[in-house]
Design an enzyme around this catalytic site. Structure first.
Site, PDB file in Angstrom:
ATOM      1  N   GLY A  39      -0.480 -24.458   8.255  1.00  0.00           N
ATOM      2  CA  GLY A  39       0.390 -23.786   9.210  1.00  0.00           C
ATOM      3  C   GLY A  39       0.140 -24.199  10.648  1.00  0.00           C
ATOM      4  O   GLY A  39       1.059 -24.223  11.470  1.00  0.00           O
ATOM      5  N   ILE A 129     -13.930 -20.072   3.872  1.00  0.00           N
ATOM      6  CA  ILE A 129     -15.026 -20.943   3.445  1.00  0.00           C
ATOM      7  C   ILE A 129     -15.095 -22.205   4.299  1.00  0.00           C
ATOM      8  O   ILE A 129     -16.106 -22.512   4.912  1.00  0.00           O
ATOM      9  CB  ILE A 129     -14.883 -21.329   1.958  1.00  0.00           C
ATOM     10  CG1 ILE A 129     -14.817 -20.068   1.081  1.00  0.00           C
ATOM     11  CG2 ILE A 129     -16.031 -22.234   1.525  1.00  0.00           C
ATOM     12  CD1 ILE A 129     -16.028 -19.170   1.194  1.00  0.00           C
ATOM     13  N   LYS A 140     -23.860 -27.292  15.199  1.00  0.00           N
ATOM     14  CA  LYS A 140     -25.165 -27.953  15.050  1.00  0.00           C
ATOM     15  C   LYS A 140     -25.202 -29.250  15.850  1.00  0.00           C
ATOM     16  O   LYS A 140     -26.230 -29.592  16.458  1.00  0.00           O
ATOM     17  CB  LYS A 140     -25.442 -28.232  13.574  1.00  0.00           C
ATOM     18  CG  LYS A 140     -26.743 -29.003  13.346  1.00  0.00           C
ATOM     19  CD  LYS A 140     -27.037 -29.188  11.874  1.00  0.00           C
ATOM     20  CE  LYS A 140     -28.353 -29.962  11.685  1.00  0.00           C
ATOM     21  NZ  LYS A 140     -28.750 -30.068  10.269  1.00  0.00           N
ATOM     22  N   HIS A 281     -26.043  14.784  29.027  1.00  0.00           N
ATOM     23  CA  HIS A 281     -27.189  14.057  28.476  1.00  0.00           C
ATOM     24  C   HIS A 281     -27.219  14.121  26.944  1.00  0.00           C
ATOM     25  O   HIS A 281     -28.253  14.405  26.336  1.00  0.00           O
ATOM     26  CB  HIS A 281     -28.493  14.567  29.073  1.00  0.00           C
ATOM     27  CG  HIS A 281     -28.584  14.378  30.552  1.00  0.00           C
ATOM     28  ND1 HIS A 281     -28.399  13.153  31.177  1.00  0.00           N
ATOM     29  CD2 HIS A 281     -28.803  15.260  31.568  1.00  0.00           C
ATOM     30  CE1 HIS A 281     -28.511  13.288  32.471  1.00  0.00           C
ATOM     31  NE2 HIS A 281     -28.750  14.553  32.751  1.00  0.00           N
ATOM     32  N   GLU A 333     -17.386  13.854  35.067  1.00  0.00           N
ATOM     33  CA  GLU A 333     -17.474  12.391  34.965  1.00  0.00           C
ATOM     34  C   GLU A 333     -16.330  11.806  34.134  1.00  0.00           C
ATOM     35  O   GLU A 333     -15.661  10.866  34.557  1.00  0.00           O
ATOM     36  CB  GLU A 333     -18.813  11.989  34.316  1.00  0.00           C
ATOM     37  CG  GLU A 333     -20.028  12.217  35.186  1.00  0.00           C
ATOM     38  CD  GLU A 333     -20.325  11.032  36.095  1.00  0.00           C
ATOM     39  OE1 GLU A 333     -19.494  10.096  36.150  1.00  0.00           O
ATOM     40  OE2 GLU A 333     -21.373  11.053  36.752  1.00  0.00           O
ATOM     41  N   PHE A 478     -34.479  24.931   8.640  1.00  0.00           N
ATOM     42  CA  PHE A 478     -34.945  26.271   8.278  1.00  0.00           C
ATOM     43  C   PHE A 478     -35.930  26.833   9.293  1.00  0.00           C
ATOM     44  O   PHE A 478     -36.585  26.093  10.037  1.00  0.00           O
ATOM     45  CB  PHE A 478     -35.561  26.292   6.878  1.00  0.00           C
ATOM     46  CG  PHE A 478     -36.760  25.404   6.673  1.00  0.00           C
ATOM     47  CD1 PHE A 478     -37.969  25.631   7.333  1.00  0.00           C
ATOM     48  CD2 PHE A 478     -36.706  24.339   5.760  1.00  0.00           C
ATOM     49  CE1 PHE A 478     -39.079  24.834   7.115  1.00  0.00           C
ATOM     50  CE2 PHE A 478     -37.808  23.530   5.538  1.00  0.00           C
ATOM     51  CZ  PHE A 478     -38.996  23.776   6.217  1.00  0.00           C
TER      52      PHE A 478
END
Length: 529
Positions: A39, A129, A140, A281, A333, A478
């Site tokens: 394409g 791939i 490289k 915060h 803010e 707990f």
């Protein structure tokens, strides 16, 4: 390696055709021979450019629905050959391998397919791939070849050629090579993480995370720390895909706190009524529901007005003018919401330092996902805390059962406690927080701090008694001893929600009964560190 590398031949194979024709024309105008595939080749030819198909170089046709087209020595030899190595040059001459000086590749849109929830077979077909193989080969060999993997770098490439008489510098090629390897790494990370999920591998041997830069930040948590904001390509509404309507650039802390605020307010669905969360915060200092968005904001603000100054506000419904006016009465803010009407935007426009962010919706608080945290030498990775509770999930463990109003407030407080740093204590009454204790080493201390904040706000509001009187209380984990529970009762709480599971549950339940408290267990905790 050479500093200035000439540009005689380019191989271009892209899924994203943005800017392709302009790039092709600019290269052709410099006399660069164009090689291409499928394409991409058609798009260049349709623009009137002369293009040679890769199959003409390999003498091998594209096959298997395009799966095999560039995986060939004629291509990889041209990308990998060292131009200053006599043996490499000899091999190229013997086999008729043409030098490829420029590789322009962007990969199959795997991440886009993932974001839209494509089916398994389509995902497989979107695993590129040949593209990654060529990119890695070219990168490289960056001593001689130039590798471009992003549309955003087309202009930089052309500017480099213009500045260096049709050549690229080593420094430019090195930077493009680094970017190329980062791209293939991010691509492979997306593929491997998707496949781990598809295969049901909960803790894969190797886990890769990747992101694309969204914003370079002025600094991190502190001015001496460099920082940047990276996004992972997901479509979860929030700080990664907001639209900023006004205000200066977000800081590191702004982004962190805004994320905390938006995730919290997303616990409350718009259909269930307006809700507001105010964060300072990374901890909530006020959360409320209301009949109107303004009422939700005002009640959240009245939980801790001092901490709300300079905070972050998150709303679960479209911001309206009335709420916008109320918000502008103090310094804020950031405001984040799933939309804002024109009147609200106009009101905020008068506050130039106020950032207004809108998102495509609320985050799904129940959705699955991963959360990770860096530690020395590694990463801690876990599922996102998407634990949810309903009335049916609660277990009444005391002689006194909660009233319907208390049950509603208990669930509300539980949702908030999930977003408060441990040890977390949240007092709530009539759908609003009235005291929050966060991040303490002792759960008793969190209980006392939350109650003291309630007393402080009662003084500010001119009330005769602390707002915590007649409230319910949520504990993210707990109570290991009765002392924390009794401290909450002394402060004025009448009902408790906690996970249960302590060795001393019976002792804690007995203390609750003696104090006349109603208590429910969830069987689920919400530590947040």
């Amino acid at each position: 390696m050479q500093d200035l590398a000439p540009m005689r031949r380019a191989l271009i194979s892209v899924s994203d055709k943005t800017g392709l024709v302009d790039l092709g024309k600019a290269l052709a105008a410099r006399g660069v021979e164009l090689l291409s595939t499928g394409g991409t080749s058609k798009a260049l030819r349709d623009a009137g450019l002369e293009v040679k198909d890769v199959s003409e170089i390999t003498n091998f046709p594209e096959m298997m629905d395009g799966r095999v087209k560039t995986l060939h020595p004629m291509v990889h030899g041209g990308l990998l050959a060292l131009r200053d190595n006599g043996t490499h040059i000899q091999a190229m001459q013997e086999h008729g391998i043409p030098e490829i000086d420029l590789l322009v590749v962007n990969l199959y849109p795997f991440e886009a397919a993932l974001a839209r929830g494509a089916e398994y077979d389509e995902m497989i077909e979107n695993i590129d791939i040949g593209g990654p193989a060529m990119i890695r080969a070219s990168a490289k060999n960056h001593g001689f070849t130039t590798t471009i993997v992003d549309v955003e770098d087309y202009d930089a490439l052309l500017a480099e050629l213009e500045a260096n008489d049709g050549k690229t510098t080593y420094g430019f090629r090195q930077k493009m090579a680094q970017n190329a390897y980062a791209r293939t790494a991010a691509y492979d990370a997306a593929v491997s993480n998707w496949m781990a999920g598809a295969a049901g591998v909960e803790t894969p041997r190797r886990r890769a995370f990747a992101g694309e830069i969204k914003q370079t930040l002025r600094y991190g948590e502190n001015p001496h720390q460099q920082a940047a904001f990276y996004v992972d390509g997901g479509n979860r509404p929030g700080v990664s895909n907001f639209e900023q309507h006004q205000g200066k650039e977000l800081s590191y802390n702004n982004i962190n706190d805004t994320d905390a605020a938006f995730e919290l307010v997303s616990e409350f669905l718009p259909k269930d009524g307006p809700a507001c969360a105010i964060i300072k915060h990374a901890n909530p200092c006020g959360v409320s529901r209301g009949e109107t968005l303004k009422e939700a904001y005002q009640r959240a603000f009245d939980c801790d007005r001092t901490s709300a100054f300079g905070g972050i506000i998150a709303l679960n419904q479209i911001l309206d003018a009335e709420t916008a006016l109320a918000i502008t009465e103090i310094f804020t803010e950031v405001v984040i919401a799933p939309g804002a009407d024109d009147a609200a935007k106009e009101i905020f426009a008068k506050k130039k330092n106020l950032r207004l962010l809108t998102t495509p919706g609320l985050a799904n608080a129940a959705s699955a996902g991963l959360a990770f945290k860096q530690v020395s030498g590694g990463l801690l990775v876990q599922d996102r805390d998407n634990g949810m509770m309903t009335f049916e999930d609660l277990k009444v463990v005391t002689k006194v059962a909660p009233t319907q109003q208390e049950l509603e407030d208990l669930l509300f407080a539980w949702k908030v406690a999930k977003h408060v740093k441990s040890n977390a204590i949240v007092y709530a009454k009539n759908g609003a927080t009235v005291g929050i204790g966060a991040g303490q080493m002792s759960r008793v201390d969190s209980t006392r701090i939350a109650a003291r904040k309630s007393q402080d706000m009662a003084d500010v509001l001119g009330l005769k008694e602390p707002t915590v009187m007649g409230s319910v209380v949520a504990s993210d984990a707990f109570f290991p001893f009765p002392d924390g529970l009794l401290t909450a009762a002394e402060a004025g709480a009448t009902a408790v929600i906690q996970p249960g599971g302590s060795m001393r549950d019976d002792e804690v339940i007995k203390a609750a009964d003696e104090a006349g408290l109603a208590m429910v267990f969830t069987g689920q905790r919400h530590f947040r560190h």
